[in-house]
Design an enzyme around this catalytic site. Structure first.
Site, short mmCIF file in Angstrom:
data_model
loop_
_atom_site.label_atom_id
_atom_site.label_comp_id
_atom_site.label_asym_id
_atom_site.label_seq_id
_atom_site.Cartn_x
_atom_site.Cartn_y
_atom_site.Cartn_z
N VAL A 266 31.02 -1.91 37.13
CA VAL A 266 32.34 -2.14 37.74
C VAL A 266 32.64 -3.63 37.90
O VAL A 266 33.55 -4.02 38.62
CB VAL A 266 32.48 -1.40 39.10
CG1 VAL A 266 32.53 0.10 38.90
CG2 VAL A 266 31.35 -1.77 40.06
N ASN B 106 23.27 -13.80 15.85
CA ASN B 106 24.58 -13.12 15.80
C ASN B 106 24.85 -12.45 17.15
O ASN B 106 25.99 -12.21 17.52
CB ASN B 106 24.65 -12.11 14.65
CG ASN B 106 23.46 -11.16 14.56
OD1 ASN B 106 22.44 -11.37 15.22
ND2 ASN B 106 23.58 -10.14 13.75
N GLY C 228 28.93 -3.05 19.25
CA GLY C 228 28.38 -4.27 19.84
C GLY C 228 29.16 -4.71 21.06
O GLY C 228 30.24 -4.17 21.37
N ASP C 229 28.59 -5.65 21.81
CA ASP C 229 29.22 -6.24 23.00
C ASP C 229 29.54 -5.21 24.08
O ASP C 229 30.49 -5.37 24.85
CB ASP C 229 30.52 -6.98 22.61
CG ASP C 229 30.26 -8.08 21.61
OD1 ASP C 229 29.16 -8.64 21.64
OD2 ASP C 229 31.16 -8.36 20.79
N ASP D 162 35.91 -0.96 35.56
CA ASP D 162 36.89 -1.72 36.35
C ASP D 162 38.07 -2.22 35.51
O ASP D 162 39.18 -2.38 36.02
CB ASP D 162 36.20 -2.93 37.04
CG ASP D 162 35.43 -3.78 36.04
OD1 ASP D 162 34.56 -3.24 35.34
OD2 ASP D 162 35.72 -5.00 35.94
N LYS E 112 25.08 -4.83 26.92
CA LYS E 112 23.62 -4.59 26.91
C LYS E 112 22.88 -5.62 27.76
O LYS E 112 21.97 -5.30 28.51
CB LYS E 112 23.09 -4.67 25.45
CG LYS E 112 23.70 -3.63 24.52
CD LYS E 112 23.28 -3.83 23.08
CE LYS E 112 23.86 -5.04 22.42
NZ LYS E 112 25.30 -5.01 22.19
N LYS F 5 23.68 -7.29 30.38
CA LYS F 5 23.74 -7.09 31.84
C LYS F 5 22.71 -6.04 32.28
O LYS F 5 21.97 -6.26 33.24
CB LYS F 5 25.16 -6.67 32.26
CG LYS F 5 25.28 -6.43 33.75
CD LYS F 5 26.66 -5.93 34.13
CE LYS F 5 26.61 -5.24 35.48
NZ LYS F 5 27.86 -4.56 35.80
N HIS G 168 24.53 -12.07 24.30
CA HIS G 168 24.34 -11.18 25.46
C HIS G 168 24.60 -11.97 26.74
O HIS G 168 23.91 -12.94 27.03
CB HIS G 168 22.92 -10.60 25.44
CG HIS G 168 22.67 -9.71 24.25
ND1 HIS G 168 21.49 -9.06 24.02
CD2 HIS G 168 23.48 -9.37 23.22
CE1 HIS G 168 21.58 -8.35 22.91
NE2 HIS G 168 22.78 -8.54 22.39
N ARG H 260 35.74 -15.31 19.03
CA ARG H 260 36.88 -14.61 18.42
C ARG H 260 37.42 -13.53 19.36
O ARG H 260 36.64 -12.88 20.07
CB ARG H 260 36.44 -13.92 17.12
CG ARG H 260 36.12 -14.88 16.00
CD ARG H 260 35.61 -14.13 14.78
NE ARG H 260 34.32 -13.50 15.01
CZ ARG H 260 33.68 -12.75 14.13
NH1 ARG H 260 34.23 -12.49 12.96
NH2 ARG H 260 32.50 -12.22 14.41
P1 GDP Z 1 26.32 -7.45 24.88
O1 GDP Z 1 26.38 -8.19 23.60
O2 GDP Z 1 26.25 -5.97 24.69
O3 GDP Z 1 25.24 -7.94 25.81
O4 GDP Z 1 27.71 -7.72 25.61
P2 GDP Z 1 28.50 -9.13 25.71
O5 GDP Z 1 27.81 -10.01 26.66
O6 GDP Z 1 28.77 -9.66 24.34
O7 GDP Z 1 29.92 -8.64 26.23
C1 GDP Z 1 30.02 -7.90 27.40
C2 GDP Z 1 30.97 -8.66 28.36
O8 GDP Z 1 31.35 -7.80 29.39
C3 GDP Z 1 30.31 -9.84 29.04
O9 GDP Z 1 31.28 -10.83 29.24
C4 GDP Z 1 29.84 -9.27 30.37
O10 GDP Z 1 29.75 -10.26 31.39
C5 GDP Z 1 30.94 -8.29 30.66
N1 GDP Z 1 30.55 -7.10 31.43
C6 GDP Z 1 29.43 -6.34 31.34
N2 GDP Z 1 29.52 -5.27 32.16
C7 GDP Z 1 30.72 -5.37 32.78
C8 GDP Z 1 31.40 -4.54 33.72
O11 GDP Z 1 30.94 -3.48 34.15
N3 GDP Z 1 32.65 -4.96 34.10
C9 GDP Z 1 33.23 -6.11 33.64
N4 GDP Z 1 34.44 -6.44 34.04
N5 GDP Z 1 32.60 -6.90 32.75
C10 GDP Z 1 31.38 -6.53 32.31
P1 IMO Z 2 25.77 -8.18 20.25
O1 IMO Z 2 24.26 -8.09 20.24
C1 IMO Z 2 29.51 -7.60 18.13
C2 IMO Z 2 29.43 -8.09 13.79
C3 IMO Z 2 30.19 -9.28 13.22
C4 IMO Z 2 30.59 -8.70 11.87
C5 IMO Z 2 29.37 -7.89 11.48
C6 IMO Z 2 28.39 -8.64 10.56
O2 IMO Z 2 26.28 -9.31 21.05
O3 IMO Z 2 26.39 -6.88 20.58
P2 IMO Z 2 26.64 -10.60 10.97
O4 IMO Z 2 26.85 -12.00 11.44
O5 IMO Z 2 25.69 -9.81 11.78
O6 IMO Z 2 26.31 -10.55 9.50
O7 IMO Z 2 28.11 -9.91 11.09
O8 IMO Z 2 28.71 -7.57 12.68
N1 IMO Z 2 28.42 -8.44 14.83
C7 IMO Z 2 28.60 -8.22 16.13
N2 IMO Z 2 29.66 -7.73 16.80
N3 IMO Z 2 28.37 -7.91 18.79
C8 IMO Z 2 27.30 -8.37 18.13
O9 IMO Z 2 26.12 -8.57 18.74
C9 IMO Z 2 27.40 -8.58 16.74
N4 IMO Z 2 26.54 -9.04 15.80
C10 IMO Z 2 27.18 -8.93 14.64
O10 IMO Z 2 31.31 -9.59 14.02
O11 IMO Z 2 31.66 -7.81 12.03
MG MG Z 3 27.60 -9.57 22.59
#
Ligand code: GDP
Ligand code: IMO
Ligand code: MG
Length: 438
Positions: free
Chosen positions: A428, A53, A27-28, A347, A31, A33, A56, A317
């Site tokens: 980047v 949960n 996760g995170d 980057d 996606k 972006k 994005h 967190r």
């Molecule tokens: P998602 O849940 O997959 O959409 O990702 P999140 O938004 O939870 O976490 C990704 C983080 O990385 C966010 O703060 C974005 O703004 C940041 N991010 C995405 N692509 C890049 C990148 O290429 N470089 C940097 N420095 N940050 C990025």
């Molecule tokens: P995005 O879409 C990162 C993790 C939680 C926990 C486990 C179960 O932003 O990538 P839940 O609340 O779903 O029952 O938690 O899954 N988790 C994520 N970790 N990115 C997420 O979503 C997550 N959604 C749930 O931290 O470990």
């Molecule tokens: Mg996320």
């Protein structure tokens, strides 16, 4: 997918009519972006699984200022006027959170109501699901999953045990109220919680007035749109290794986060998916508990967290950080059929003298190249690394692959060689224009 890409337009043509964007790690990965970038070129943007949960993040440069949006329930395409955004049947919806997100966008001049559709088959997350999530986590003692406490597990539990309440139920409000009363009473007995049933029912009575027009048969809508040649971008939530089947069970979420989830969560048949883009950070992060073989606990881990601003978009967190794990990403490639990769946050690696890539594991002296099912095995694997020399130049202005320092290019090429899937996009920086297409 063999392609040489110059811009988002060309890319869309090559990716095809239906694209799934999959998180390839925990996760995170970034996606939101890519979905935001591709949304300019797609007609429909749909979420297939998960609920609030998800977090994005999209950073937009406006009048010289950077504005940050974080979406939990809404698809990340909503910033693009005229694009249809769908919350599919595989999602779970906390209606107050959804209304809050809609309201916040309205305050910024974005009217989501005109572009949003919600599946009549999606299940509702009630406040009691959130309370139960907390209670169940507390009861787990030192075996906590570390959930986001958004009620995800309890809502999907009700769905699977066939006692859930769906969006369609709201359209027959007396029937909804009866089901809600019965469920709430059962939860109060089972978990010793207090629910003000009539207050809740009144909330939903008001809410349904607002969202009733949005609740439709999205399966029928998508089928018609597909036949008309409309392009569909499916936004995965969470990551492949949080998948209920393929993840590091029980340290997972409660839904299908891989490309199969796009089919079951939207009613889009597998034969219609033209490509799957896997999103992978140039290193690895994880929030919540569970095994993480390449995790760094020392100075380098803190450096990654600080440089990458690795704090959860939903819960705030600190994210656990570690080196890129090719075993994990290859597993995601297999399960989701990923045929194109967006490597994000390259980057963030600037300034590391030496960068490691996990290329395999050793379990009890035996070489393995897969993720073991048993947690205690996954926890004790010995990681086999290769070392790559780092770079010091700032790469956030690079627009072309050739603009990257040689060592950064070599790092990407090495990953491509190991993963056997082309890296077509390289992130980047946080903004839309901070992406290299190749
Ligand atoms: P998602 O849940 O997959 O959409 O990702 P999140 O938004 O939870 O976490 C990704 C983080 O990385 C966010 O703060 C974005 O703004 C940041 N991010 C995405 N692509 C890049 C990148 O290429 N470089 C940097 N420095 N940050 C990025
Ligand atoms: P995005 O879409 C990162 C993790 C939680 C926990 C486990 C179960 O932003 O990538 P839940 O609340 O779903 O029952 O938690 O899954 N988790 C994520 N970790 N990115 C997420 O979503 C997550 N959604 C749930 O931290 O470990
Ligand atoms: Mg996320």
């Amino acid at each position: 997918m063999k392609m040489s890409i110059r811009n988002a337009e060309e890319l869309t043509r090559k990716l095809g009519q239906v694209v799934y964007v999959a998180g390839a790690q925990w996760g995170d990965e970034g996606k939101g972006k890519l979905v935001d970038i591709l949304s300019q070129k797609y007609d429909i943007i749909a979420r297939a699984a998960g609920g609030a949960n998800a977090g994005h993040t999209i950073c937009v440069n406006k009048n010289g200022k950077s504005e940050k949006f974080i979406f939990h329930q809404l698809p990340s395409g909503v910033l693009h006027e005229g694009k249809i955004c769908i919350i599919g049947n595989g999602c779970v919806i906390h209606i107050a959170t959804l209304l809050d997100e809609i309201h916040q966008l309205r305050e910024k001049g974005i009217d989501v109501m005109r572009q949003l559709m919600i599946s009549d088959r999606a299940h509702i997350i009630f406040d009691y699901h959130k309370e139960i999530d907390e209670i169940q986590e507390d009861r787990k003692g030192d075996k906590k999953v570390g959930t986001t406490k958004r009620g995800i597990g309890p809502a999907y539990t009700d769905k699977i045990s066939r006692s859930g309440i769906r969006m369609a139920d709201l359209l027959d409000f007396d029937g909804f109220a009866a089901k809600f009363r019965a469920n709430a009473e059962r939860k109060m007995k089972l978990f010793g919680i207090k629910i003000d049933i009539e207050k809740q029912i009144n909330f939903y009575k008001d809410a349904v007035e607002l969202i009733q027009p949005l609740i439709i048969n999205t399966i029928e809508y998508l089928e018609k749109a597909y036949k008309e040649g409309k392009t569909i971008l499916v936004e995965g939530a969470q990551g492949s290794h949080l998948d209920i089947d393929f993840g590091t069970y029980p340290y997972v979420t409660s839904s299908s986060t891989t490309s199969g989830g796009a089919c079951t969560g939207l009613g889009i048949a597998p034969s219609k998916i033209s490509s799957v883009v896997g999103i992978a950070k140039a290193y690895t992060t994880r929030v919540g508990a569970g095994p993480f073989p390449t995790e760094l606990g020392d100075i380098e881990g803190t450096m990654l967290r600080d440089k990458g601003a690795e704090f959860g978009a939903t819960t705030g967190r600190p994210r656990r950080c570690g080196w890129f794990d090719a075993v994990v990403v290859k597993n995601a490639i297999t399960i989701s059929g990923i045929n194109s990769i967006n490597l994000t946050k390259l980057d963030v690696l600037t300034g590391f003298q030496n960068i490691k890539i996990a290329v395999g594991y050793k379990l009890d002296g035996e070489n393995i190249s897969f993720v073991p099912a048993l947690l205690n095995e996954f926890e004790r694997v010995e990681v086999k690394y290769i070392d790559m020399p780092g770079w010091t130049e700032d790469i956030s202005d690079a627009k072309k692959f050739m603009n990257l320092p040689k060592n950064a290019r070599n790092y990407v090429l090495k990953l491509e060689e190991i993963l056997e899937v082309p890296v077509n996009f390289i992130g980047v920086g946080v903004h839309r224009n901070e992406m290299i297409y190749r």
